[in-house]
Write an enzyme that holds these catalytic residues in place. Structure first.
Site, short mmCIF file in Angstrom:
data_model
loop_
_atom_site.label_atom_id
_atom_site.label_comp_id
_atom_site.label_asym_id
_atom_site.label_seq_id
_atom_site.Cartn_x
_atom_site.Cartn_y
_atom_site.Cartn_z
N LYS A 124 15.50 47.64 14.76
CA LYS A 124 15.37 48.44 13.53
C LYS A 124 15.48 47.52 12.32
O LYS A 124 16.36 46.65 12.28
CB LYS A 124 16.46 49.51 13.52
CG LYS A 124 16.24 50.55 14.61
CD LYS A 124 17.43 51.47 14.75
CE LYS A 124 18.50 50.90 15.65
NZ LYS A 124 19.66 51.77 15.81
N TYR A 171 36.89 58.61 9.07
CA TYR A 171 36.57 57.44 8.24
C TYR A 171 36.20 57.88 6.83
O TYR A 171 35.81 59.02 6.61
CB TYR A 171 35.45 56.59 8.87
CG TYR A 171 34.09 57.23 8.95
CD1 TYR A 171 33.75 58.05 10.02
CD2 TYR A 171 33.10 56.98 7.99
CE1 TYR A 171 32.49 58.61 10.13
CE2 TYR A 171 31.84 57.54 8.09
CZ TYR A 171 31.54 58.35 9.16
OH TYR A 171 30.29 58.91 9.26
N ARG A 227 40.98 55.14 13.38
CA ARG A 227 40.49 55.52 14.71
C ARG A 227 41.32 54.93 15.86
O ARG A 227 41.16 55.34 16.99
CB ARG A 227 39.05 55.08 14.87
CG ARG A 227 38.94 53.60 14.91
CD ARG A 227 37.60 52.94 15.00
NE ARG A 227 36.42 53.65 15.29
CZ ARG A 227 35.19 53.15 15.08
NH1 ARG A 227 35.07 51.93 14.55
NH2 ARG A 227 34.11 53.82 15.39
N ASP A 280 21.20 55.85 13.96
CA ASP A 280 21.51 56.77 15.06
C ASP A 280 20.44 57.86 15.16
O ASP A 280 20.00 58.24 16.24
CB ASP A 280 22.87 57.44 14.84
CG ASP A 280 23.94 56.44 14.44
OD1 ASP A 280 23.86 55.28 14.90
OD2 ASP A 280 24.84 56.80 13.65
N LYS A 294 12.03 48.33 6.21
CA LYS A 294 10.80 47.72 6.75
C LYS A 294 10.36 48.35 8.07
O LYS A 294 9.42 47.86 8.71
CB LYS A 294 11.01 46.22 6.93
CG LYS A 294 11.15 45.49 5.61
CD LYS A 294 11.07 43.99 5.83
CE LYS A 294 11.43 43.23 4.56
NZ LYS A 294 12.36 42.14 4.81
N GLY A 295 11.06 49.38 8.54
CA GLY A 295 10.60 50.08 9.74
C GLY A 295 11.21 49.52 11.02
O GLY A 295 12.43 49.37 11.10
P1 ADP Z 1 20.97 50.74 11.65
O1 ADP Z 1 21.50 51.95 10.87
O2 ADP Z 1 21.08 50.89 13.13
O3 ADP Z 1 21.49 49.44 11.10
P2 ADP Z 1 18.54 50.56 10.06
O4 ADP Z 1 19.35 50.43 8.83
O5 ADP Z 1 17.50 49.55 10.33
O6 ADP Z 1 19.39 50.74 11.38
O7 ADP Z 1 17.84 52.01 9.93
C1 ADP Z 1 17.24 52.64 11.04
C2 ADP Z 1 15.88 53.14 10.70
O8 ADP Z 1 15.95 54.09 9.62
C3 ADP Z 1 14.90 52.07 10.23
O9 ADP Z 1 14.29 51.45 11.34
C4 ADP Z 1 13.94 52.91 9.40
O10 ADP Z 1 13.04 53.59 10.22
C5 ADP Z 1 14.87 53.93 8.73
N1 ADP Z 1 15.40 53.43 7.45
C6 ADP Z 1 16.60 52.84 7.23
N2 ADP Z 1 16.75 52.48 5.94
C7 ADP Z 1 15.61 52.87 5.32
C8 ADP Z 1 15.12 52.80 3.97
N3 ADP Z 1 15.86 52.22 3.01
N4 ADP Z 1 13.89 53.29 3.70
C9 ADP Z 1 13.14 53.85 4.67
N5 ADP Z 1 13.53 53.94 5.95
C10 ADP Z 1 14.75 53.46 6.29
#
Ligand code: ADP
Length: 314
Positions: free
Chosen positions: A226, A91, A107, A258, A230-231
């Site tokens: 997730k 990708y 893919r 991941d 925002k955590g």
């Molecule tokens: P996914 O990649 O599965 O969509 P997220 O984007 O919510 O999940 O990211 C997964 C985790 O990585 C979040 O819950 C957080 O802990 C951390 N994270 C992601 N983006 C940020 C960011 N911009 N700042 C700080 N932590 C982040």
């Protein structure tokens, strides 16, 4: 080291643009690695736990590069099948003005999509403590879906924890099929990971607290939503915790989710409480956003511990 965590799915070679703009205009790409379940198991390995990966790769240069990568990370590749004449998926990531990014995948019909139930070794699954897979692994083909579900059923019978990330990808399959197949996996899951976006796509739910209730109806021990910067929200029984994310200089968020999953599973294996586990996973997710690509920025345990110390979190 005995095997503790097995992941199953599709690895993909990554080409990340080194300049902002449309793919047609980009001259240089940085080669890396990706694929949600591969990113996951690399995170587990970098936290010092023994992982193994189940997948098919092509008998090509990119398949070879994955084998070298996993071996260098100490990941067991004894169940990685090299498919004669098959190809390893790739990708491209383009960087958009303003900080967003876009993905283009090559893919369809990859070696990984040919994984089938006969590739699943029952004893191998039974030997682990955790099996992990995702909605992407279910989506890439029917045979791969059947392979994942076979592995999940073996795990269930053997008291191996089944960890599942929804990772909804509407480009890969129709929504009604995705919902049906993902729910079959959720029924077998002991721990469920989803992003707020997954729950919006799959169920049209905007509020993460509503979303986590829907996940808890599938009776996992733990559900996690997730929330990017925002955590995360973590539910267990009737309790729901919100753990704030860490502020970092974000370069590229690819693979953060991941890495979060892998770190969370490691926290559970360590026997930490959910609070500590989620803080650790937030730290790993945040650190993964501070570099380009999915794999390179995934931190090792020592870096995570230093980061937490700097932020006065023990
Ligand atoms: P996914 O990649 O599965 O969509 P997220 O984007 O919510 O999940 O990211 C997964 C985790 O990585 C979040 O819950 C957080 O802990 C951390 N994270 C992601 N983006 C940020 C960011 N911009 N700042 C700080 N932590 C982040």
């Amino acid at each position: 080291m005995t095997l503790e965590v097995i992941s199953i799915g599709e690895p993909m070679v990554e080409f990340c643009a080194t300049e902002t703009g449309k793919l047609r205009d980009v001259q240089l790409f940085k080669r890396g690695w990706g694929g949600d379940t591969s990113n996951f198991i690399i995170t587990v390995a970098r936290q010092g736990r023994k992982g193994g990966y189940i997948c098919r790769i092509g008998d090509d240069e990119f398949g070879e590069s994955f084998l070298e990568l996993w071996k260098s990370e100490g990941i067991d590749t004894s169940r990685v099948i090299i498919e004669k004449g098959g190809f390893t998926a790739v990708y491209f990531i383009s960087l958009m003005p303003g900080g967003g990014h876009d993905f283009v995948y090559y893919r369809k019909d990859s070696a990984a999509s040919h994984l089938s139930p006969s590739d699943i070794d029952e004893d191998y699954i039974r030997s682990a403590k955790v099996l992990h897979s995702s909605g992407i692994s279910l989506a890439i083909s029917r045979s791969c879906r059947e392979a994942v579900m076979k592995a999940a059923r073996i795990a269930k019978q053997a008291d191996v924890m089944f960890s599942f990330d929804l990772n909804v990808r509407t480009k890969l399959w129709p929504l009604d099929l995705a919902r049906k197949a993902i729910e079959e996996a959720l029924k077998l899951s002991d721990i469920i990971f989803a992003s707020a976006e997954d729950m919006r796509l799959l169920y049209g739910i905007e509020d993460p607290r509503e979303a986590i209730k829907v996940l808890m109806k599938f009776n996992p021990g733990i559900a996690v939503i997730k929330l990017g910067a925002k955590g995360c929200l973590v539910a267990s029984g009737k309790d729901v915790l919100h753990l704030e994310g860490f502020q970092v200089n974000v370069v590229d968020t690819t693979g953060a989710g991941d890495a979060f999953d892998g770190a969370f599973i490691v926290g559970l294996l360590e026997g930490w409480d959910l609070d500590r586990t989620a803080v650790y996973a937030n730290a790993v997710g945040a650190l993964t956003t501070t570099g380009l690509g999915a794999v390179e920025p995934i931190p090792k345990r020592k870096e995570v511990e230093e980061f937490l110390k700097e932020r006065n979190v023990s």
